[in-house]
Every structure is written in structure tokens, then in C-alpha cells.
Design an enzyme around this catalytic site. Sequence first.
Site, PDB file in Angstrom:
ATOM      1  N   TRP A 221       0.798  -1.225   0.000  1.00 12.23           N
ATOM      2  CA  TRP A 221       0.000   0.000   0.000  1.00 12.23           C
ATOM      3  C   TRP A 221       0.835   1.282   0.000  1.00 12.23           C
ATOM      4  O   TRP A 221       0.305   2.372  -0.212  1.00 12.23           O
ATOM      5  CB  TRP A 221      -0.913   0.036   1.238  1.00 12.23           C
ATOM      6  CG  TRP A 221      -0.227  -0.328   2.523  1.00 12.23           C
ATOM      7  CD1 TRP A 221      -0.291  -1.531   3.177  1.00 12.23           C
ATOM      8  CD2 TRP A 221       0.656   0.501   3.305  1.00 12.23           C
ATOM      9  NE1 TRP A 221       0.483  -1.502   4.311  1.00 12.23           N
ATOM     10  CE2 TRP A 221       1.080  -0.275   4.413  1.00 12.23           C
ATOM     11  CE3 TRP A 221       1.121   1.807   3.185  1.00 12.23           C
ATOM     12  CZ2 TRP A 221       1.954   0.223   5.382  1.00 12.23           C
ATOM     13  CZ3 TRP A 221       1.993   2.315   4.138  1.00 12.23           C
ATOM     14  CH2 TRP A 221       2.388   1.521   5.233  1.00 12.23           C
ATOM     15  N   ASN A 222       2.144   1.195   0.259  1.00 11.61           N
ATOM     16  CA  ASN A 222       2.899   2.445   0.449  1.00 11.61           C
ATOM     17  C   ASN A 222       3.159   3.190  -0.862  1.00 11.61           C
ATOM     18  O   ASN A 222       3.341   4.405  -0.861  1.00 11.61           O
ATOM     19  CB  ASN A 222       4.203   2.195   1.207  1.00 11.61           C
ATOM     20  CG  ASN A 222       5.102   1.197   0.535  1.00 11.61           C
ATOM     21  OD1 ASN A 222       4.681   0.389  -0.289  1.00 11.61           O
ATOM     22  ND2 ASN A 222       6.379   1.238   0.864  1.00 11.61           N
ATOM     23  N   LYS A 245      -3.014  -8.822  -7.264  1.00  9.93           N
ATOM     24  CA  LYS A 245      -3.713  -8.657  -5.993  1.00  9.93           C
ATOM     25  C   LYS A 245      -3.204  -7.365  -5.344  1.00  9.93           C
ATOM     26  O   LYS A 245      -2.140  -7.338  -4.743  1.00  9.93           O
ATOM     27  CB  LYS A 245      -3.458  -9.825  -5.041  1.00  9.93           C
ATOM     28  CG  LYS A 245      -4.379  -9.782  -3.800  1.00  9.93           C
ATOM     29  CD  LYS A 245      -3.775 -10.429  -2.576  1.00  9.93           C
ATOM     30  CE  LYS A 245      -2.762  -9.566  -1.894  1.00  9.93           C
ATOM     31  NZ  LYS A 245      -3.336  -8.293  -1.347  1.00  9.93           N
ATOM     32  N   PRO A 246      -3.964  -6.270  -5.489  1.00 12.22           N
ATOM     33  CA  PRO A 246      -3.548  -5.033  -4.835  1.00 12.22           C
ATOM     34  C   PRO A 246      -3.861  -5.098  -3.344  1.00 12.22           C
ATOM     35  O   PRO A 246      -4.647  -5.949  -2.902  1.00 12.22           O
ATOM     36  CB  PRO A 246      -4.403  -3.972  -5.531  1.00 12.22           C
ATOM     37  CG  PRO A 246      -5.651  -4.701  -5.908  1.00 12.22           C
ATOM     38  CD  PRO A 246      -5.220  -6.117  -6.233  1.00 12.22           C
ATOM     39  N   GLY A 300       6.771  -6.561  -0.210  1.00 14.88           N
ATOM     40  CA  GLY A 300       6.131  -6.555   1.105  1.00 14.88           C
ATOM     41  C   GLY A 300       7.101  -7.005   2.171  1.00 14.88           C
ATOM     42  O   GLY A 300       8.321  -6.954   1.991  1.00 14.88           O
ATOM     43  N   SER A 301       6.578  -7.459   3.273  1.00 20.78           N
ATOM     44  CA  SER A 301       7.411  -7.812   4.424  1.00 20.78           C
ATOM     45  C   SER A 301       8.186  -9.105   4.185  1.00 20.78           C
ATOM     46  O   SER A 301       7.761  -9.978   3.425  1.00 20.78           O
ATOM     47  CB  SER A 301       6.548  -7.956   5.673  1.00 20.78           C
ATOM     48  OG  SER A 301       5.770  -9.136   5.623  1.00 20.78           O
ATOM     49  N   GLU A 322      10.921  -8.122  -3.441  1.00 21.53           N
ATOM     50  CA  GLU A 322      11.502  -6.951  -2.783  1.00 21.53           C
ATOM     51  C   GLU A 322      10.881  -6.909  -1.403  1.00 21.53           C
ATOM     52  O   GLU A 322       9.711  -6.568  -1.226  1.00 21.53           O
ATOM     53  CB  GLU A 322      11.207  -5.669  -3.548  1.00 21.53           C
ATOM     54  CG  GLU A 322      11.987  -4.479  -3.007  1.00 21.53           C
ATOM     55  CD  GLU A 322      11.114  -3.325  -2.599  1.00 21.53           C
ATOM     56  OE1 GLU A 322      11.249  -2.887  -1.440  1.00 21.53           O
ATOM     57  OE2 GLU A 322      10.309  -2.871  -3.414  1.00 21.53           O
ATOM     58  N   GLU A 453      12.724  -2.585  11.178  1.00 16.55           N
ATOM     59  CA  GLU A 453      12.278  -1.493  10.324  1.00 16.55           C
ATOM     60  C   GLU A 453      11.072  -0.807  10.970  1.00 16.55           C
ATOM     61  O   GLU A 453      10.079  -1.453  11.293  1.00 16.55           O
ATOM     62  CB  GLU A 453      11.886  -2.055   8.954  1.00 16.55           C
ATOM     63  CG  GLU A 453      11.580  -1.017   7.917  1.00 16.55           C
ATOM     64  CD  GLU A 453      11.239  -1.652   6.577  1.00 16.55           C
ATOM     65  OE1 GLU A 453      11.522  -1.033   5.546  1.00 16.55           O
ATOM     66  OE2 GLU A 453      10.682  -2.770   6.570  1.00 16.55           O
TER      67      GLU A 453
END
Length: 549
Positions: A221-222, A245-246, A300-301, A322, A453
Site C-alpha cells: 500500500w505504500n 492482488k492489490p 512486502g514484508s 523486494e 524497520e
Amino acid sequence: MPCARPGVARSTSSSPDSVPPPTPAMATPRLAFAALRLSATSPPNARLVAKTAIAYRMASTSAASFALKDASLIHNHGYIDGKWVDAHDGAVIKVTNPATEEELGTVPEMGLAETKQAIAAASRAFKSWGKTTAKQRHDILMKFYALMQENTEDLARIITLENGKPLAEAKGEHAYSSSFIEWFAEEAIRTYGEVVPSAFPHIRNVVIKQPIGVVSILTPWNFPSAMITRKLGAALAAGCTTVIKPPPETPFSALALTELATRAGVPPGVINVVTTQANVADVGREMCENDAVRKVTFTGSTPVAKMLYGMAAKGMKKMSIEAGGNAPFIVFDDADIPAAVEGAIACKFRGTGQTCVCANRIYVQDSVYADFASRLAEKVAAFRVGNGLEDGTTHGPLIHEKAIEKVQRHVDDALAQGAQLLMGGTRLPGKGAFFQPTLLADVPPDALVNSEETFGPLAALTRFATEDEVLRWANDSAVGLAGYFYSRDVGRVWRVAEALEVGMVGTNTGLISQAVIPFGGVKESGLGREGAHGIEEYMNVKFVAFGGL
């Protein structure tokens, strides 16, 4: 950016409509720590700064309408095989503005059945799309790029409404996002093969590149727009078809981009969009394990990346990841301090600290520590936090309550270990997921903020004495996405750039992201590269030996 975590719902808890003006205690820098150390650690002209307040502005935004010039860019449906569709059971996800907590609209709560349908559509479409020429794909992508440029204002407004970032920053993301479509349009016609000299006179060796097939795209989402185009542009240019998939927090950007891609001439089935929140586990597994899928790409994470990687490995699928970052930002004693401060502001606080490559650990050498801290405090004190659609807003909200809780946990841990609070330190009252821009000094190397993070507006300063010491701290991390440092010693610049265990380094700059670079990390920050060389991730290399000559 770990990176933005898809699938975490925003809080919709009520809170007061009005926000009191900040008090000096809320935002005044406490710089007594620097005075105590000034004679021992700083040059005589080191400056101490004390601002009285950061301005916080939180006027309401009407969520009844996106107020776009082209209202047809807003879709409240998923997209499968060229059709805008609802969930089979009619379930929906409510999407809210993180600055106002007002509902923006709904999108379908899709599940396993719709995901299988989308993958099947992509598989059918690949039979024709995969055979188009590179020039044909180039032309369609350039039309897509042109449409994005024509709709800049609307697309940026959508980003601000669903993500919260200031409109000026949203326009910057839009420019970044559209640059991927332009870049990969040109990359489509540069997917060269090669002729390899043969050891045998009757054999000719040829290497060709072919699209890998159906690609599953899972994004955070960022960067609601740029994380879509960085993957989608490469996939389309290579000749692949896609299922996207957003994130449930920011789905409208993905759907608006799909609308424009369709107008540009992308055929039915080539792009499919499945929106989900409650069913994310089933949807994610299907997108990784379905036999028709040949490539998975995820931002994502790190924990989620590992799960998806394990699922995709069952079918030996190609994967690019990533994942999380924990970027060190190092200021050496020979640095241009004003430039380093500007770099830290851009790197740490862009997106209110919610970027995967933002500075997370700020290490400053002893002799310039107080000067850097006071200059940084002066800049941070000038921030204006509020609704991203309002003029003058420099920083927006965090995405949801869980983000607020993590920043607070990092602040509390550092203070418990002896760090000094210079400004901020807590959430803001009123509606919206707003956290005060926060500056901590004398943060211990082993504080939580230096090992996890943060993903928020927290700048934590840690002193160091020597180059060897700070490199040891900087590399003491399981992840390695980006790193930054400031120095005017050319020898040191080369040494440190080569020594940092990261995939990307910014020397004397806090901004590194561009479409033309190989974007990615090392260690647990991921696999593969996006941007430059990124199209290779979506292609198979095939060798053909021509005999009988």
C-alpha cells in the site's frame, strides 16, 4: 519495506473531530544534550536550535466523491477476463481515507473461486498475447503511458485519498509510476537474443528469449501506483499475462490503472485484478501454487515473502521479491552537513517514513553529531502534518493503527534505554492515523529501532567513533536493501560503498529510486531486480542448436 504489509485492516474507531493546536511540549526540541557535549565533541560554531512548534493540520475531506475530472477511473469491482465483476457472494471491503477515517468506497471481497477464474483467464490470454511482436507491445505500452500523463491530476488525487500522502508527493509517485511504463515500453524492443560461436562446423548456436507465462503480482500500500507499474510494465513488455492482488488499503489506484491499460488496447485476460482482505491467505496460496502460474512477484514484508517463496517453490516457479529493509544512513565527520541534513529529510521522512528504502538507522560521527542533530531538528520542526489534499501539508498520516503502535513501541524502547526525546514521541489526537514527526538522540546501537524497520516518522540518531565501528553496525542486519552515507573523501566513498552489505547505495544523496536502475536487495531483502534488467525476470532463455548445415 519490513515494507508495506498487505492485508492489514485500518482502524475505524471513532475519535474527536477537532484537533487542538500543538503545545510547546508536543513539538519543542530538547537540545540540552548537545550543550552538555558541545565543548568535548563539537566545533565552536556548532548551532543549537529550538523551534516552538510543528504545525499539525487535519481538516476533513469529503469522502462522498473522489471529485475527479474523469469519474470513470473509479471502479468498485474486480477485473477478470475483460469484465468488471463483483465477488461471487457479494461481499465487499470498505476502503477508508487514513487522514479522515471516512469511507471512500468498497471493492469486492474476492476469494479462491475468483482467483482461479482470473488465473484461467490469464492462461487463455497468454496464448495470443505471448505471440504479439515486441513492437506491438511497445506501442500499446506507450499509449498506456500517454493516458497516464493525461490523467496525472486524477491519478495523484486517488493516491492521496487512499494512501494519505500529500498531493505533491502523490504527483511525484505518479511520475515515478508512469516512468516504468515508458521504460518497459522501450525495453520490449530491446529483448535481444544472441548467436554463440559453435565448436562444430555443422552447428549454429542461437539464444532466444520468450515470455515466461502467467505472472502473479502482489503489491503493498505504500506506493499504490508505482508498485503496480514496476511489475506490470515489465510483465506486459515481455509478453506475459497477469493476475494482480492489490492491497485492500489502496485498491483504487490499481483499478484506475487497469481502466487506462484497457483504453490503451491491452486485450481481455491480459490484466486481471483480484481484490481481497479476509481471504488473502487462500488467494495468495492459489496465486503461488496454481500450475498455470509460472512467475510470482511480490513487494512486502520479509515474513510474508518467505511464506510465498515456500509456496511458489512447490512448483519451481520463478520468483522476484523486494522485501524488508533497515537502511543505515551514515554521516561522516568530513560530510557536507547541510547537504546530509537535506538528504536525511528526503530519505527518512518521504511517505511519512513508510518506504522500504528510507533511512531507518541514522549514525553520526562524534565530532559533527551536535551540529547535525540541531540542523535536523530545525528542519523537522517546520513540518506541517495533516490532510494530504490541503495546501501546505508536508506529511500525511500513517496507514493504520498497527503502524502507529509499532512506531510508539520503538520510541518507548529507545527512551527506556536512555535515548533523549528531542521532539514528537506520540500520536496526534483527533481523527486519522497521525503520529508526530519524532527525533531521538543518543539512541543505543542495540535499541529496537536499530534492529527492526520502523516504517514511520521516527529519526533515531546514534553516535559512532570510527569507520570500522559504523560499518560493523550497519552490516549487522539480516536484511540489506539500501544504504546511504555522506562523505567528501573519495577514498572513503569507494571503501564504504563497496563494504555496505546492501543491494543499493546512495553516496551523498538520500534519493536513489529511478525506473532505470536495478532495484533490489541482498540477504533477506529479496531476490532478483526490478527496473533496469527487470524484464529478464519475466522471460525464459532458450537455446536452439541448428544442425545439418
